[in-house]
Design a protein around this motif. Structure first.
Motif, PDB file in Angstrom:
ATOM      1  N   LEU A  12      16.436  38.286  22.105  1.00 53.32           N
ATOM      2  CA  LEU A  12      16.545  38.486  20.664  1.00 53.32           C
ATOM      3  C   LEU A  12      18.008  38.424  20.258  1.00 53.32           C
ATOM      4  O   LEU A  12      18.886  38.784  21.051  1.00 53.32           O
ATOM      5  CB  LEU A  12      16.011  39.874  20.262  1.00 53.32           C
ATOM      6  N   THR A  13      18.269  38.001  19.036  1.00 48.73           N
ATOM      7  CA  THR A  13      19.631  38.082  18.512  1.00 48.73           C
ATOM      8  C   THR A  13      19.605  38.866  17.209  1.00 48.73           C
ATOM      9  O   THR A  13      18.625  38.820  16.454  1.00 48.73           O
ATOM     10  CB  THR A  13      20.242  36.680  18.316  1.00 48.73           C
ATOM     11  N   ALA A  70      14.459  34.246  18.518  1.00 49.49           N
ATOM     12  CA  ALA A  70      13.934  35.183  17.523  1.00 49.49           C
ATOM     13  C   ALA A  70      15.054  36.070  17.000  1.00 49.49           C
ATOM     14  O   ALA A  70      15.940  36.500  17.744  1.00 49.49           O
ATOM     15  CB  ALA A  70      12.834  36.037  18.142  1.00 49.49           C
ATOM     16  N   VAL A  71      15.009  36.351  15.697  1.00 46.52           N
ATOM     17  CA  VAL A  71      16.058  37.120  15.036  1.00 46.52           C
ATOM     18  C   VAL A  71      15.536  38.494  14.643  1.00 46.52           C
ATOM     19  O   VAL A  71      14.449  38.627  14.073  1.00 46.52           O
ATOM     20  CB  VAL A  71      16.570  36.387  13.780  1.00 46.52           C
ATOM     21  N   LEU A  72      16.347  39.506  14.941  1.00 42.21           N
ATOM     22  CA  LEU A  72      16.143  40.868  14.449  1.00 42.21           C
ATOM     23  C   LEU A  72      17.204  41.102  13.386  1.00 42.21           C
ATOM     24  O   LEU A  72      18.399  41.006  13.666  1.00 42.21           O
ATOM     25  CB  LEU A  72      16.307  41.872  15.598  1.00 42.21           C
ATOM     26  N   SER A  73      16.787  41.388  12.160  1.00 44.79           N
ATOM     27  CA  SER A  73      17.741  41.513  11.056  1.00 44.79           C
ATOM     28  C   SER A  73      17.679  42.885  10.411  1.00 44.79           C
ATOM     29  O   SER A  73      16.633  43.546  10.409  1.00 44.79           O
ATOM     30  CB  SER A  73      17.451  40.450   9.989  1.00 44.79           C
ATOM     31  N   ASP A  74      18.813  43.296   9.847  1.00 43.43           N
ATOM     32  CA  ASP A  74      18.797  44.447   8.957  1.00 43.43           C
ATOM     33  C   ASP A  74      18.018  44.063   7.696  1.00 43.43           C
ATOM     34  O   ASP A  74      17.718  42.896   7.463  1.00 43.43           O
ATOM     35  CB  ASP A  74      20.218  44.905   8.632  1.00 43.43           C
ATOM     36  N   ALA A  75      17.696  45.043   6.880  1.00 47.25           N
ATOM     37  CA  ALA A  75      16.862  44.805   5.695  1.00 47.25           C
ATOM     38  C   ALA A  75      17.733  44.629   4.461  1.00 47.25           C
ATOM     39  O   ALA A  75      18.740  45.319   4.297  1.00 47.25           O
ATOM     40  CB  ALA A  75      15.906  45.980   5.485  1.00 47.25           C
ATOM     41  N   ILE A 120       7.329  34.298  17.263  1.00 45.35           N
ATOM     42  CA  ILE A 120       8.200  34.503  16.102  1.00 45.35           C
ATOM     43  C   ILE A 120       9.309  33.460  16.078  1.00 45.35           C
ATOM     44  O   ILE A 120       9.613  32.874  15.031  1.00 45.35           O
ATOM     45  CB  ILE A 120       8.772  35.930  16.128  1.00 45.35           C
ATOM     46  N   ALA A 121       9.898  33.203  17.228  1.00 46.79           N
ATOM     47  CA  ALA A 121      10.981  32.220  17.303  1.00 46.79           C
ATOM     48  C   ALA A 121      10.494  30.830  16.909  1.00 46.79           C
ATOM     49  O   ALA A 121      11.183  30.095  16.183  1.00 46.79           O
ATOM     50  CB  ALA A 121      11.566  32.205  18.717  1.00 46.79           C
ATOM     51  N   THR A 122       9.308  30.452  17.379  1.00 50.37           N
ATOM     52  CA  THR A 122       8.765  29.129  17.061  1.00 50.37           C
ATOM     53  C   THR A 122       8.489  28.988  15.574  1.00 50.37           C
ATOM     54  O   THR A 122       8.809  27.966  14.949  1.00 50.37           O
ATOM     55  CB  THR A 122       7.476  28.880  17.865  1.00 50.37           C
TER      56      THR A 122
END
Length: 365
Positions: free
Chosen positions: A254-255, A283-288, A325-327
């Motif tokens: 994850l990034t 796949a990206v993990l982001s703040d909201a 999710i990445a795809t």
């Protein structure tokens, strides 16, 4: 069209997000048959970290000071269809005066830092790249940020016509790649250090690393202070040029994307890193932040974390779920968020813009 651009930097991706965006956009513009001349002042910190020396299919003019290049600018403007001045361009005010007096090309201001611009304006601080007349004299104002920012640029800075041109990615540069040799990480973060990102980075990255000493984490970027809260399982890579980004992203399951505070407060401001990582198949993990769902569907194309518990939960997801999710994110990015797409949007915005009377005519009226 012939476009003359006055920007922060094209030649160096060190410590800024402008260069990568301009490289992708200019590459797409030249493929579409347009001619680009990009003026960049030769700043020492970029000169020492230059990772591109030419604008393929166009012209990159690196100059020592404004007086040395002014006659060249005047020549280029005679044949230009549009002149674009950007936020943080060192000679933005001088370029604005010259562009306005030339009177032929469409006059355009592209704010690649809209949340910062509006934040400074509301605090009563000087904005070094916008003159005392605000944005009222430009035929067109482009904004890296949408939503309420568009209205603020009109109401607070006098912009006549505002169009969002969001971040994007060049899939020829950012694409799936093999991981860096002997490096595999649970979570990565790529970005220049910024104090107004640090709270979220502590919550979503360093706290997660402390909670999971069995996992490896990595940060890539520049300008990190000595007192950054490192721990033994956080690795660090100094500034990476864009050509190394795919391997960096590919080295982690994850990034993480962390947004600067003014951007979070305003919303509708996707960082280029979101699209870059997605195009690389990671796949990206982001703040909201407000408007995120406009660009990616949470839970399907992106993961959203509001606290350390959310970040730790994302790390527990199965490989199959992360790949799904990445795809999905990559497919959406290649359809909607490429530099090619943004180049078409830019040309459409320019083509739909009617020039204003020259500034001296307005002042006489």
């Amino acid at each position: 069209m012939k476009l003359v651009i006055f920007g922060l930097t094209f030649s160096s991706s060190w410590g800024n997000g402008h260069a990568t965006l301009w490289r992708g956009l200019c590459s797409a513009l030249t493929r579409q048959g347009h001619h680009v001349v990009f003026f960049e002042r030769d700043m020492p910190y970029y000169a020492m970290n230059r990772d591109l020396f030419a604008l393929p299919g166009g012209e990159l003019v690196i100059y020592p000071d404004w007086s040395s290049v002014q006659s060249r600018v005047q020549r280029e403007l005679r044949e230009a269809d549009a002149a674009i001045i950007t936020s943080y361009a060192p000679d933005a005010l001088a370029a604005t005066d010259l562009v306005m007096s030339a009177g032929r090309a469409l006059t355009v201001f592209y704010d690649l830092d809209t949340p910062v611009t509006l934040s400074r304006l509301r605090r009563g601080e000087a904005i070094p790249y916008i003159g005392p007349r605000g944005l009222a004299d430009f035929d067109l104002v482009l904004s890296y940020t949408g939503g309420a920012a568009l209205e603020a640029l009109r109401d607070d800075l006098g912009a006549r016509r505002v169009v969002p041109i969001y971040g994007h990615v060049d899939p020829d540069v950012h694409r799936p790649a093999e991981a860096m040799p002997e490096r595999k990480f649970a979570l990565s973060y790529l970005g220049t250090y910024s104090a107004d990102r640090q709270g979220a980075l502590d919550e979503l990255f360093t706290a997660a690393a402390r909670a999971r000493p069995d996992l490896r984490f990595v940060i890539g970027g520049a300008q990190y202070p000595q007192d950054f809260p490192w721990c033994p399982n956080i690795f660090f890579l100094h500034h990476l040029p864009p050509t190394d980004h795919p391997a960096f992203y590919g080295s982690s399951r994850l990034t993480l994307n962390v947004t600067r505070r003014p951007m979070v407060d305003l919303g509708w401001c996707p960082q280029g890193r979101l699209f870059e990582a997605a195009a690389c198949g990671v796949a990206v993990l982001s703040d909201a932040w407000a408007g995120l769902e406009t660009f990616f569907t949470p839970g399907n194309e992106i993961l959203v974390a509001r606290n350390t518990a959310d970040a730790l939960a994302a790390l527990e997801l199965s490989d199959a779920e992360i790949r799904r999710i990445a795809t999905s994110a990559r497919e959406h990015t290649l359809a909607a968020h490429t530099s090619e797409r943004r180049a078409h949007e830019l040309i459409a915005a320019l083509s739909a813009t009617t020039p204003m009377p020259a500034r001296d005519e307005l002042e006489r009226a």
